[in-house]
Design a protein around this motif. Structure first.
Motif, short mmCIF file in Angstrom:
data_model
loop_
_atom_site.label_atom_id
_atom_site.label_comp_id
_atom_site.label_asym_id
_atom_site.label_seq_id
_atom_site.Cartn_x
_atom_site.Cartn_y
_atom_site.Cartn_z
N LEU A 1 0.81 -1.21 0.00
CA LEU A 1 0.00 0.00 0.00
C LEU A 1 0.85 1.26 0.00
N GLY A 2 2.16 1.09 0.02
CA GLY A 2 3.05 2.24 0.07
C GLY A 2 3.49 2.49 1.50
N ALA A 3 4.78 2.59 1.72
CA ALA A 3 5.30 2.76 3.07
C ALA A 3 5.93 4.15 3.19
N ALA A 4 5.14 5.12 3.64
CA ALA A 4 5.66 6.47 3.81
C ALA A 4 6.72 6.51 4.90
N ILE B 1 12.18 8.21 4.02
CA ILE B 1 13.43 8.88 4.35
C ILE B 1 14.61 7.91 4.36
N PRO B 2 14.51 6.73 5.02
CA PRO B 2 15.64 5.78 4.92
C PRO B 2 15.94 5.36 3.49
N ASN B 3 14.89 5.09 2.70
CA ASN B 3 15.12 4.72 1.31
C ASN B 3 15.83 5.83 0.54
N TYR B 4 15.40 7.05 0.76
CA TYR B 4 16.02 8.17 0.04
C TYR B 4 17.49 8.32 0.44
N LEU B 5 17.79 8.18 1.73
CA LEU B 5 19.19 8.30 2.18
C LEU B 5 20.05 7.18 1.60
N TYR B 6 19.55 5.94 1.63
CA TYR B 6 20.32 4.82 1.10
C TYR B 6 20.51 4.95 -0.41
N GLY C 1 -0.01 -10.51 -10.38
CA GLY C 1 0.41 -9.53 -11.38
C GLY C 1 -0.53 -8.35 -11.45
N VAL C 2 -1.85 -8.60 -11.40
CA VAL C 2 -2.82 -7.50 -11.45
C VAL C 2 -2.68 -6.60 -10.23
N LEU C 3 -2.61 -7.20 -9.05
CA LEU C 3 -2.50 -6.40 -7.83
C LEU C 3 -1.17 -5.65 -7.77
N THR C 4 -0.12 -6.27 -8.28
CA THR C 4 1.19 -5.59 -8.32
C THR C 4 1.14 -4.40 -9.27
N PHE C 5 0.52 -4.59 -10.42
CA PHE C 5 0.41 -3.50 -11.40
C PHE C 5 -0.38 -2.33 -10.83
N VAL C 6 -1.53 -2.62 -10.22
CA VAL C 6 -2.38 -1.56 -9.67
C VAL C 6 -1.66 -0.84 -8.53
N GLY C 7 -1.01 -1.60 -7.64
CA GLY C 7 -0.29 -0.97 -6.54
C GLY C 7 0.84 -0.08 -7.01
N SER C 8 1.56 -0.52 -8.03
CA SER C 8 2.66 0.29 -8.56
C SER C 8 2.14 1.51 -9.31
N TRP C 9 1.06 1.35 -10.04
CA TRP C 9 0.49 2.46 -10.81
C TRP C 9 0.00 3.58 -9.90
N ASN C 10 -0.57 3.20 -8.75
CA ASN C 10 -1.17 4.19 -7.86
C ASN C 10 -0.20 4.75 -6.82
N GLU C 11 1.03 4.29 -6.78
CA GLU C 11 1.97 4.75 -5.77
C GLU C 11 2.34 6.21 -6.02
N PHE C 12 2.35 6.99 -4.92
CA PHE C 12 2.60 8.42 -5.06
C PHE C 12 3.79 8.91 -4.25
N VAL C 13 3.91 8.48 -3.01
CA VAL C 13 4.88 9.08 -2.09
C VAL C 13 6.30 8.90 -2.60
N ALA C 14 6.71 7.65 -2.85
CA ALA C 14 8.07 7.40 -3.30
C ALA C 14 8.33 8.00 -4.68
N SER C 15 7.34 7.92 -5.57
CA SER C 15 7.53 8.43 -6.93
C SER C 15 7.67 9.94 -6.98
N SER C 16 7.14 10.63 -5.98
CA SER C 16 7.24 12.08 -5.97
C SER C 16 8.55 12.59 -5.36
N LEU D 1 11.43 11.20 -16.25
CA LEU D 1 11.27 10.00 -15.42
C LEU D 1 10.08 10.08 -14.49
N ARG D 2 9.39 11.19 -14.46
CA ARG D 2 8.29 11.38 -13.52
C ARG D 2 7.11 10.50 -13.91
N PRO D 3 6.61 9.69 -12.98
CA PRO D 3 5.44 8.85 -13.29
C PRO D 3 4.15 9.64 -13.24
#
Length: 300
Positions: free
Chosen positions: A140-143, A147-152, A223-238, A246-248
């Motif tokens: 569902l997206g891990a806000a 920050i740890p992901n961005y630093l790494y 595959g369907v659930l993975t596609f939908v979850g990736s398509w709707n992700e906002f926090v990390a993509s922004s 490269l902006r989704p």
């Protein structure tokens, strides 16, 4: 049988036989109630979609009319033209690439992982699987991990690249995919594996020629659930990418929420374009979600 007689029989522990006509009426009433509730649910889900579609076809004068109009306006495509001119189709193309790469990577890793968890005994097998199940909310997206992901990723030089978001999306969606696949593998008899291995097959050949064909519905559901979850992700993509190329799609939609207010026409037009791949995916593969999630419910 009168109501008093039926109550007396129930109090004495006797079974009450309901007449066929009454059962038919009860069945009809139950069906009507279920149909009414389902229709209400459909209406509540379709209303925002219909309102957004109508808003996307309104010109600026009609957008701010009070009271708001529903059908009494002149349709226009200027909002869609403005969205397309902003490079929105390029953002859609980038999101499609990210989602396809994520689906391929997640399914490629999930199937052998689920096979190992279901067919082999190794140290910490159960705790590791419980850890994977506990990580399913990442889909569902891990806000909290942003920050740890961005630093790494910054330290490793992995930000603002074409593979940045697929790496994060795959990590988010993989636990759910493994869980779905393992549920299906539990319904595939282990005797098939043992027979193939007795005939000289390796575990890789068993996975490829036996497990893979039998688990296709689960692969489709994951595959369907993975596609939908990736398509709707906002926090990390922004945050993880800032290059316009490269902006989704989700941050691109957010760009129409300006500093001085929301641009409702382009905002709803971009949202309508964004749901087209989701609608196509569910129209073609939506049935796999039910069959894939329920295939492992009955073993043997």
């Amino acid at each position: 049988m009168t109501a008093h007689t039926a109550l007396l029989a129930c109090s004495q522990g006797q079974s009450v036989k309901i007449p066929r006509a009454h059962r038919r009426i009860l069945s009809t009433v139950t069906g009507l109630v279920v149909a009414a509730l389902f229709s209400l649910l459909v209406i509540l889900n379709l209303l925002p979609l219909i309102w957004g579609m109508l808003t996307s076809l309104k010109g600026e004068p009609d957008l701010f009319r009070f009271p708001p109009v529903i059908f009494d306006f002149t349709p226009t495509l200027e909002n869609y033209q403005r969205v397309i001119d902003s490079g929105f189709l390029g953002n859609m193309r980038a999101s499609l690439v990210y989602c396809v790469v994520t689906v391929v990577a997640a399914l490629t890793l999930a199937l052998p992982a689920a096979y190992a968890f279901d067919r082999f005994n190794f140290p910490l097998r159960q705790p590791l699987f419980l850890l994977i199940v506990a990580s399913i909310p990442l889909s569902l997206g891990a806000a909290a991990l942003l920050i740890p992901n961005y630093l790494y990723f910054t330290k490793l030089g992995l930000t603002n690249a074409w593979f940045t978001l697929p790496l994060i999306y795959t990590a988010h969606q993989l636990p759910m995919a493994i869980w779905i696949m393992k549920g299906t593998l539990e319904g595939i008899p282990k005797e098939l594996d043992e027979a193939a291995i007795a005939d000289g097959a390796t575990h890789f050949e068993v996975l490829r020629h036996i497990i893979l064909p039998l688990s296709r519905p689960a692969l489709g559901a994951a595959g369907v659930l993975t596609f939908v979850g990736s398509w709707n992700e906002f926090v990390a993509s922004s945050v993880m990418v800032d290059s316009p190329g490269l902006r989704p799609i989700q941050p691109a939609i957010y760009n129409f929420i300006g500093f001085f207010g929301r641009e409702w026409g382009p905002l709803t037009a971009s949202a309508m374009l964004a749901i087209i791949p989701i609608l196509i995916t569910f129209a073609l593969l939506g049935r796999l979600i039910v069959s894939g999630l329920t295939k492992g419910s009955v073993k043997g």
